[in-house]
Scaffold this active site. Structure first.
Site, PDB file in Angstrom:
ATOM      1  N   ASP A  76      11.140 -27.669 -18.269  1.00 22.57           N
ATOM      2  CA  ASP A  76      11.497 -26.801 -19.426  1.00 22.57           C
ATOM      3  C   ASP A  76      13.007 -27.420 -19.906  1.00 22.57           C
ATOM      4  OD1 ASP A  76      12.107 -25.163 -21.629  1.00 22.57           O
ATOM      5  OD2 ASP A  76      12.460 -23.411 -20.413  1.00 22.57           O
ATOM      6  N   CYS A 307     -10.114 -10.146  -3.852  1.00 23.00           N
ATOM      7  CA  CYS A 307      -9.297 -11.165  -3.661  1.00 23.00           C
ATOM      8  C   CYS A 307      -9.462 -11.972  -2.361  1.00 23.00           C
ATOM      9  CB  CYS A 307      -7.892 -10.675  -3.691  1.00 23.00           C
ATOM     10  SG  CYS A 307      -6.668 -12.175  -3.708  1.00 23.00           S
TER      11      CYS A 307
END
Length: 353
Positions: A76, A307
């Site tokens: 970023d 999961c």
């Protein structure tokens, strides 16, 4: 676009990148991230400039070598730090025509468009972000207009600095404009002309009540070319990601899954996901396990039977609760691995549902 092809690998879309702001995703290492199916990480140009510094990272072979992470990295620009740091305390710095001045520990740091690009190239980032002027939806029109004018000018300077290097990396622009559609269009049209490889939604994506600003997000997505990456920056609630994918966004990042893990909130899909053909992401599709709740004290089951993460395949809810209750760092590590795997599983579902 079904995949984002970058120097360090191809990323199936949509994709979620966790935040490793300072060069680390908190509580986990690169092997943990790979095991959870994480396709890439977002790091922050400004924070890495301050510690350890762009020159140090370059000397150590770039971020991939420094962090032992061989999958894609997005850096970023640091524009969001203008929003978060300076909004909290204006004494931290100021925005000038030629860039952003940050004041830290008695020193001034200038983050100009050119320096922002040079630093990201030194890091070896796969995707670089042009410097932008971030705003809040509640900011007045005059400030939004200034942010757009500045973002367009800095975008031009960023592209010029990037173009001096024959790089296989990609440079994305960030569309500002707050809730003003005319300003969003002005910014998008100008950045598209500048030739960016992808576009991010700039600015705070939530309203005063914490709700997704769906109207302006959808409108901004419609302004982005269909053959380019549409990056919903900072959006991380699972239901918000699902909504943004429907708008056309394909790339996401946020601190939410890792932060929630450190606060003992674990994401799990609702039980109906165990039944083939009954997956419906348009309705509530997940819940939290508050792992410190007493109900988990003697629970031998994994956090989620759906999961396949390291935590769920090796440890029980009872053991994870024990680790966190005694403050052992393994508890935070396992919780983080689990939440990240929830997010990568959600992305897999969104590619096929």
């Amino acid at each position: 676009m079904k995949a984002l092809t970058l120097p360090h690998g191809s990323v199936p879309l949509p994709a979620f990148f966790p935040d490793g702001t300072r060069g680390v995703v908190r509580c986990v290492d690169s092997a943990d991230l790979e095991g959870a199916g994480v396709p890439g990480i977002v790091m922050n140009t400004y924070h890495l400039m301050t510690k350890p510094g762009a020159a140090t990272i370059r000397a150590l072979g770039g971020l991939h070598s420094f962090c032992n992470w061989q999958r894609p990295i997005i850096t970023d620009s640091g524009g969001f730090q203008v929003f978060s740091l300076l909004r909290e305390n204006p004494s931290f710095g100021e925005i000038r025509r030629d860039g952003i001045i940050f004041r830290r520990e008695g020193k001034k740091v200038l983050l100009s468009p050119e320096k922002c690009i040079q630093s990201q190239l030194a890091y070896g980032s796969d995707v670089l972000m042009a410097l932008d002027y971030c705003t809040h939806p509640a900011d007045p029109y005059e400030k939004q207009a200034l942010a757009v004018e500045t973002t367009i000018r800095w975008g031009r300077q960023s592209m010029k600095a990037f173009g001096k290097h024959n790089s296989p990396r990609q440079l994305f622009g960030i569309i500002q404009g707050g809730d003003e559609k005319s300003l969003r269009k002005e910014c998008a049209d100008a950045l598209i002309q500048q030739g960016f490889s992808g576009f991010g939604f700039g600015g705070w994506p939530l309203d005063a009540k914490g709700r997704l600003t769906e109207d302006i997000l959808a409108y901004t997505a419609s302004l982005m070319p269909g053959d380019k990456i549409k990056y919903a920056m900072g959006i991380g609630r699972p239901e918000n990601i699902v909504a943004c994918v429907a708008m056309g966004y394909t790339l996401f990042d946020c601190v939410i899954p890792t932060r929630e893990a450190r606060h003992h909130r674990l994401y799990v899909f609702n039980p109906e996901f165990e039944k083939p053909g009954q997956i419906d992401l348009s309705r509530p599709f997940y819940k939290f396990h508050y792992i410190l709740d007493d109900i988990h004290r003697r629970d031998k089951r994994p956090v989620s039977p759906l999961c396949d993460c390291h935590a769920c395949t090796h440890y029980s809810r009872a053991y994870l609760r024990h680790l966190i209750s005694i403050g052992d760092s393994l508890g935070s590590r396992l919780a983080t691995i689990h939440n990240l795997r929830f997010y990568t599983m959600l992305m897999e579902l969104l590619r096929y549902v």
